[in-house]
Design a protein around this motif. Structure first.
Motif, short mmCIF file in Angstrom:
data_model
loop_
_atom_site.label_atom_id
_atom_site.label_comp_id
_atom_site.label_asym_id
_atom_site.label_seq_id
_atom_site.Cartn_x
_atom_site.Cartn_y
_atom_site.Cartn_z
N GLU A 96 0.82 -1.20 0.00
CA GLU A 96 0.00 0.00 0.00
C GLU A 96 0.86 1.25 0.00
O GLU A 96 0.53 2.25 -0.64
CB GLU A 96 -0.91 -0.02 1.24
N GLY A 97 1.93 1.18 0.74
CA GLY A 97 2.84 2.31 0.83
C GLY A 97 4.26 1.79 0.92
O GLY A 97 4.52 0.60 0.72
N ARG A 98 5.16 2.69 1.22
CA ARG A 98 6.57 2.31 1.29
C ARG A 98 7.11 2.71 2.64
O ARG A 98 6.85 3.81 3.10
CB ARG A 98 7.33 3.02 0.17
N GLY A 99 7.88 1.80 3.23
CA GLY A 99 8.48 2.12 4.52
C GLY A 99 7.90 1.27 5.64
O GLY A 99 6.99 0.47 5.42
N PRO A 100 8.45 1.44 6.82
CA PRO A 100 8.00 0.64 7.96
C PRO A 100 6.51 0.80 8.18
O PRO A 100 5.95 1.87 8.03
CB PRO A 100 8.79 1.25 9.12
N GLY A 101 5.91 -0.32 8.54
CA GLY A 101 4.46 -0.30 8.74
C GLY A 101 3.69 -0.72 7.53
O GLY A 101 2.52 -1.05 7.62
N TYR A 102 4.32 -0.71 6.37
CA TYR A 102 3.66 -1.17 5.15
C TYR A 102 4.19 -2.54 4.78
O TYR A 102 5.36 -2.70 4.50
CB TYR A 102 3.90 -0.18 4.00
N THR A 103 3.33 -3.49 4.80
CA THR A 103 3.72 -4.86 4.50
C THR A 103 3.76 -5.09 3.00
O THR A 103 2.87 -4.63 2.27
CB THR A 103 2.72 -5.84 5.14
N ILE A 104 4.78 -5.81 2.55
CA ILE A 104 4.83 -6.23 1.15
C ILE A 104 4.24 -7.63 1.06
O ILE A 104 4.71 -8.56 1.72
CB ILE A 104 6.28 -6.21 0.62
N TYR A 105 3.19 -7.76 0.26
CA TYR A 105 2.49 -9.03 0.09
C TYR A 105 2.91 -9.68 -1.21
O TYR A 105 2.92 -9.04 -2.26
CB TYR A 105 0.97 -8.80 0.08
#
Lengths: 115, 112
Positions: A96-105
């Motif tokens: 959804e976004g980039r950086g901590p807190g955004y999970t890559i699925y």
């Protein structure tokens, strides 16, 4: 849970042929990625894509490879003139976004066999 | 990107708690620690992410000591279906790089 879907699940192609691997990222995600994993080896980053352009690519992602988002839902990886060493599992991913807190699925992968 | 070191393999019996430790001595201030799970012929699946102290979700816990030079993934009461490769990744994708860098991971085998 929403998921990244990939087609085909398995493709066999002759050396020198072009292959297109397709992916449908999670619908509200904005960042898209391709990774690959040669049998028995590490998962390797290929390319990231945001706002209709490549954001980052690895050394593996040379002129033989290209990515495209042809419409609002699909994200494709094209491999021109395939070589035997392109045989691998190719994973599409999105976030959804980039950086901590955004999970890559990650998707379940497309297994490419070049003969 | 910080280099990570984790055991190549581990064995555990069903029902036991499994702790997989990852060393990342040169972790940067902005780096987060993320763990993924991968079953054979499937894509990596996110398990948990943390920055410091302890993080817990429905699947696992992540323990990070104050110096952040290591972290431990804890899987409570493993079952046969937890047999997989577990990857520890350290980085800060928002700091300029989009890519996740996977190592060889830890192959966990759960024994009946």
């Amino acid at each position: 849970e929403p998921e990244v879907t990939q087609t085909p699940s398995h493709q066999v192609t002759q050396m020198g042929q072009e292959v297109i691997l397709r992916c449908v990222p999670i619908s509200n995600h904005l960042y898209f990625y391709w990774y690959r994993q040669i049998l028995g080896q590490k998962v390797e980053f290929l390319v990231s894509f945001y706002n209709n352009e490549i954001s980052e690519k690895s050394e593996i992602f040379d002129d033989q490879f290209s990515v495209e988002r042809p419409d609002g839902s699909n994200f494709t990886l094209k491999i021109r003139s395939t070589k035997l060493e392109d045989s691998a599992m190719y994973f599409c991913a999105s976030s959804e976004g980039r950086g901590p807190g955004y999970t890559i699925y990650f998707g379940e992968g497309s297994w490419l066999t070049v003969v | 990107l910080a280099k990570t070191t984790q055991p190549i393999s581990m064995d555990s019996y069903e029902g036991q708690e499994v702790n997989i430790t990852c060393s990342h001595n040169n972790i940067a201030t902005n780096d987060y620690i993320t763990w993924y799970q991968q079953f054979p012929s499937q894509g990596p699946r996110f398990i948990i992410q943390g920055y410091k102290t302890k993080v817990t979700n429905e699947v696992a816990s992540l323990f990070i000591p104050a110096d952040r030079k290591s972290s431990t993934l804890s899987l409570p009461r493993v079952s046969l279906s937890d047999t997989a490769v577990y990857y520890c990744l350290v980085g800060s994708p928002g700091a300029g790089s989009y890519q996740l860098t996977f190592g060889k991971g830890t192959k966990l085998s759960v024994i009946p």
